[in-house]
Design a protein around this motif. Structure first.
Motif, PDB file in Angstrom:
ATOM      1  N   LEU A 115      88.617 -31.867  39.466  1.00  0.00           N
ATOM      2  CA  LEU A 115      88.747 -30.412  39.450  1.00  0.00           C
ATOM      3  C   LEU A 115      89.461 -29.937  38.189  1.00  0.00           C
ATOM      4  O   LEU A 115      89.100 -28.914  37.605  1.00  0.00           O
ATOM      5  CB  LEU A 115      89.497 -29.933  40.699  1.00  0.00           C
ATOM      6  CG  LEU A 115      88.839 -30.232  42.048  1.00  0.00           C
ATOM      7  CD1 LEU A 115      89.694 -29.675  43.188  1.00  0.00           C
ATOM      8  CD2 LEU A 115      87.422 -29.691  42.118  1.00  0.00           C
ATOM      9  N   LEU A 120      87.135 -29.670  35.388  1.00  0.00           N
ATOM     10  CA  LEU A 120      86.317 -28.451  35.433  1.00  0.00           C
ATOM     11  C   LEU A 120      87.116 -27.241  34.976  1.00  0.00           C
ATOM     12  O   LEU A 120      86.611 -26.384  34.244  1.00  0.00           O
ATOM     13  CB  LEU A 120      85.815 -28.206  36.861  1.00  0.00           C
ATOM     14  CG  LEU A 120      84.805 -29.188  37.447  1.00  0.00           C
ATOM     15  CD1 LEU A 120      84.553 -28.851  38.909  1.00  0.00           C
ATOM     16  CD2 LEU A 120      83.501 -29.162  36.662  1.00  0.00           C
ATOM     17  N   TRP A 121      88.356 -27.152  35.426  1.00  0.00           N
ATOM     18  CA  TRP A 121      89.214 -25.999  35.152  1.00  0.00           C
ATOM     19  C   TRP A 121      90.565 -26.516  34.660  1.00  0.00           C
ATOM     20  O   TRP A 121      91.534 -26.578  35.420  1.00  0.00           O
ATOM     21  CB  TRP A 121      89.384 -25.153  36.418  1.00  0.00           C
ATOM     22  CG  TRP A 121      88.097 -24.969  37.153  1.00  0.00           C
ATOM     23  CD1 TRP A 121      86.965 -24.369  36.697  1.00  0.00           C
ATOM     24  CD2 TRP A 121      87.793 -25.426  38.493  1.00  0.00           C
ATOM     25  NE1 TRP A 121      85.981 -24.407  37.652  1.00  0.00           N
ATOM     26  CE2 TRP A 121      86.452 -25.050  38.762  1.00  0.00           C
ATOM     27  CE3 TRP A 121      88.510 -26.079  39.475  1.00  0.00           C
ATOM     28  CZ2 TRP A 121      85.836 -25.330  39.986  1.00  0.00           C
ATOM     29  CZ3 TRP A 121      87.901 -26.361  40.687  1.00  0.00           C
ATOM     30  CH2 TRP A 121      86.576 -25.981  40.926  1.00  0.00           C
ATOM     31  N   PHE A 160      86.178 -24.411  50.095  1.00  0.00           N
ATOM     32  CA  PHE A 160      86.458 -23.471  49.014  1.00  0.00           C
ATOM     33  C   PHE A 160      86.626 -22.064  49.588  1.00  0.00           C
ATOM     34  O   PHE A 160      85.862 -21.650  50.467  1.00  0.00           O
ATOM     35  CB  PHE A 160      85.320 -23.469  47.991  1.00  0.00           C
ATOM     36  CG  PHE A 160      85.353 -24.641  47.049  1.00  0.00           C
ATOM     37  CD1 PHE A 160      85.970 -24.535  45.809  1.00  0.00           C
ATOM     38  CD2 PHE A 160      84.780 -25.850  47.401  1.00  0.00           C
ATOM     39  CE1 PHE A 160      86.003 -25.606  44.936  1.00  0.00           C
ATOM     40  CE2 PHE A 160      84.815 -26.935  46.540  1.00  0.00           C
ATOM     41  CZ  PHE A 160      85.428 -26.814  45.301  1.00  0.00           C
ATOM     42  N   HIS A 207      90.916 -19.761  44.830  1.00  0.00           N
ATOM     43  CA  HIS A 207      91.019 -19.128  43.520  1.00  0.00           C
ATOM     44  C   HIS A 207      92.389 -18.490  43.340  1.00  0.00           C
ATOM     45  O   HIS A 207      93.015 -18.622  42.292  1.00  0.00           O
ATOM     46  CB  HIS A 207      89.914 -18.087  43.366  1.00  0.00           C
ATOM     47  CG  HIS A 207      89.898 -17.421  42.026  1.00  0.00           C
ATOM     48  ND1 HIS A 207      89.910 -18.113  40.839  1.00  0.00           N
ATOM     49  CD2 HIS A 207      89.890 -16.098  41.683  1.00  0.00           C
ATOM     50  CE1 HIS A 207      89.884 -17.271  39.827  1.00  0.00           C
ATOM     51  NE2 HIS A 207      89.891 -16.037  40.306  1.00  0.00           N
ATOM     52  N   ALA A 259      90.093 -20.911  35.934  1.00  0.00           N
ATOM     53  CA  ALA A 259      88.694 -20.792  36.369  1.00  0.00           C
ATOM     54  C   ALA A 259      88.052 -19.533  35.806  1.00  0.00           C
ATOM     55  O   ALA A 259      86.840 -19.485  35.596  1.00  0.00           O
ATOM     56  CB  ALA A 259      88.604 -20.795  37.899  1.00  0.00           C
ATOM     57  N   TRP A 299      82.210 -17.303  42.904  1.00  0.00           N
ATOM     58  CA  TRP A 299      82.756 -18.499  42.245  1.00  0.00           C
ATOM     59  C   TRP A 299      82.901 -19.656  43.228  1.00  0.00           C
ATOM     60  O   TRP A 299      82.714 -20.813  42.859  1.00  0.00           O
ATOM     61  CB  TRP A 299      84.113 -18.177  41.609  1.00  0.00           C
ATOM     62  CG  TRP A 299      84.804 -19.415  41.093  1.00  0.00           C
ATOM     63  CD1 TRP A 299      84.569 -20.051  39.908  1.00  0.00           C
ATOM     64  CD2 TRP A 299      85.834 -20.156  41.746  1.00  0.00           C
ATOM     65  NE1 TRP A 299      85.395 -21.154  39.786  1.00  0.00           N
ATOM     66  CE2 TRP A 299      86.180 -21.242  40.901  1.00  0.00           C
ATOM     67  CE3 TRP A 299      86.500 -20.012  42.972  1.00  0.00           C
ATOM     68  CZ2 TRP A 299      87.159 -22.172  41.241  1.00  0.00           C
ATOM     69  CZ3 TRP A 299      87.478 -20.933  43.312  1.00  0.00           C
ATOM     70  CH2 TRP A 299      87.798 -21.998  42.454  1.00  0.00           C
ATOM     71  N   CYS A 300      83.231 -19.347  44.474  1.00  0.00           N
ATOM     72  CA  CYS A 300      83.395 -20.409  45.468  1.00  0.00           C
ATOM     73  C   CYS A 300      82.101 -21.206  45.623  1.00  0.00           C
ATOM     74  O   CYS A 300      82.137 -22.451  45.707  1.00  0.00           O
ATOM     75  CB  CYS A 300      83.815 -19.817  46.813  1.00  0.00           C
ATOM     76  SG  CYS A 300      85.444 -19.039  46.810  1.00  0.00           S
ATOM     77  N   GLN A 337      79.680 -21.449  43.368  1.00  0.00           N
ATOM     78  CA  GLN A 337      79.454 -22.156  42.111  1.00  0.00           C
ATOM     79  C   GLN A 337      80.345 -23.398  42.028  1.00  0.00           C
ATOM     80  O   GLN A 337      79.884 -24.490  41.668  1.00  0.00           O
ATOM     81  CB  GLN A 337      79.758 -21.223  40.940  1.00  0.00           C
ATOM     82  CG  GLN A 337      79.675 -21.875  39.562  1.00  0.00           C
ATOM     83  CD  GLN A 337      80.008 -20.880  38.470  1.00  0.00           C
ATOM     84  OE1 GLN A 337      79.147 -20.135  38.029  1.00  0.00           O
ATOM     85  NE2 GLN A 337      81.261 -20.852  38.036  1.00  0.00           N
ATOM     86  N   ALA A 338      81.635 -23.234  42.375  1.00  0.00           N
ATOM     87  CA  ALA A 338      82.579 -24.342  42.311  1.00  0.00           C
ATOM     88  C   ALA A 338      82.210 -25.443  43.299  1.00  0.00           C
ATOM     89  O   ALA A 338      82.317 -26.640  42.994  1.00  0.00           O
ATOM     90  CB  ALA A 338      83.991 -23.830  42.585  1.00  0.00           C
ATOM     91  N   GLN A 345      79.484 -27.469  41.894  1.00  0.00           N
ATOM     92  CA  GLN A 345      79.982 -28.354  40.842  1.00  0.00           C
ATOM     93  C   GLN A 345      80.624 -29.598  41.446  1.00  0.00           C
ATOM     94  O   GLN A 345      80.399 -30.723  40.965  1.00  0.00           O
ATOM     95  CB  GLN A 345      80.991 -27.612  39.959  1.00  0.00           C
ATOM     96  CG  GLN A 345      80.380 -26.556  39.045  1.00  0.00           C
ATOM     97  CD  GLN A 345      81.440 -25.800  38.278  1.00  0.00           C
ATOM     98  OE1 GLN A 345      82.126 -24.943  38.821  1.00  0.00           O
ATOM     99  NE2 GLN A 345      81.592 -26.129  37.004  1.00  0.00           N
TER     100      GLN A 345
END
Length: 277
Positions: free
Chosen positions: A11, A14-15, A42, A65, A103, A235-236, A238-239, A242
């Motif tokens: 993680l 990614l961020w 998420f 987030h 993020a 975003w949740c 999308q994350a 990922q």
């Protein structure tokens, strides 16, 4: 099954936490680095409803987030609502990890997910210096009213709905989007020469100044104000996708979920009689 430390390392790749703003509070809030992780949830907000959902789901890790302790704390006593969240998570061996402004500026990040939810074609960042926000194009021109209706249809439903400033019949071809609070970006929006700007938490004075300035400079601009939670929830998804890809690549067999619990704090909306629509 991977250990929590392995998942967190993925993680952080990614961020990266070093990309977070200085005032931010990102990273792991609680959790045993050596604990195994089988299921991840998420969500936008680390509130009690999400902790309870994680328990019911059998999740070992929650990724949110928004930070739990953005301004720091001197206690995690369960007598306080945030402390109660911490106690609940530790009692059920659930870790909590936060990716906030790191993020926002990631690629892909929060605004990429927002643009994707609206089916917009991304041209580039709104603020190139920190990769914040996105400039996008529509596949075909729409009126501001039609674009607002698109947002209302494609973003999660909230009590606030969608607020609009500007001529409903103005033509929209190019837009800027920024997940979360975005009225600090009006300078970049004007410089980008877009027809409309979609974000959240727009305040009276910045909106008034932006609309008045547009009358005397580069032309009118439409402003679309959605609920903060609604602009960041994509975003949740999308994350989660990922992390799913990382899990498949490493053979982790993680079960990754996205909470659909609406944690937007506004609970109802009443339109004043005779208000413009």
């Amino acid at each position: 099954m991977p250990r929590l430390s392995e998942v967190i390392a993925a993680l952080d790749a990614l961020w990266p936490p070093e990309r977070a703003e200085e005032w931010d509070a990102v990273g792991t809030v609680c959790g045993d680095p050596d604990a195994e992780v089988t299921r991840v949830l998420f969500a936008v907000d680390p509130v009690q409803e999400i902790a309870d959902e994680a328990i019911a789901l059998g999740a070992d890790l929650i990724v949110t987030h928004h930070p739990l302790y953005l301004r720091g704390t001197t206690t995690v006593a369960a007598s306080h609502f945030k402390g109660r969240v911490v106690h609940t998570l530790i009692k059920h061996d659930i870790a909590l990890h936060v990716a906030h402004t790191n993020a926002d500026t990631a690629d892909p990040g929060v605004s990429d997910a927002l643009a994707g939810a609206l089916d917009l074609r991304i041209i580039g960042p709104l603020v190139p210096e920190n990769n914040l926000g996105r400039i996008c194009e529509l596949d075909h021109p729409e009126t501001l009213a039609e674009f607002a209706a698109r947002a209302a249809k494609r973003l999660p439903a909230t009590a606030q709905g969608i607020r609009v400033a500007g001529d409903p019949q103005m033509t929209v071809r190019r837009v800027a989007v920024s997940g979360g609070s975005g009225d600090s970006l009006f300078g970049a929006v004007r410089a980008a020469g877009v027809d409309a700007f979609l974000t959240a938490d727009l305040r009276h004075h910045p909106v008034s100044e932006a609309t008045q300035a547009a009358l005397t400079s580069s032309g009118p601009i439409g402003l679309i104000d959605a609920a903060h939670w609604a602009t960041e929830w994509p975003w949740c998804e999308q994350a989660a996708a990922q992390l799913d890809e990382i899990s498949d690549r490493h053979g982790w067999d993680l079960r990754v979920h996205v909470s659909k619990t609406v944690t937007d704090p506004w609970s109802s909306h009443h339109t004043s009689p005779g208000a413009p629509n």
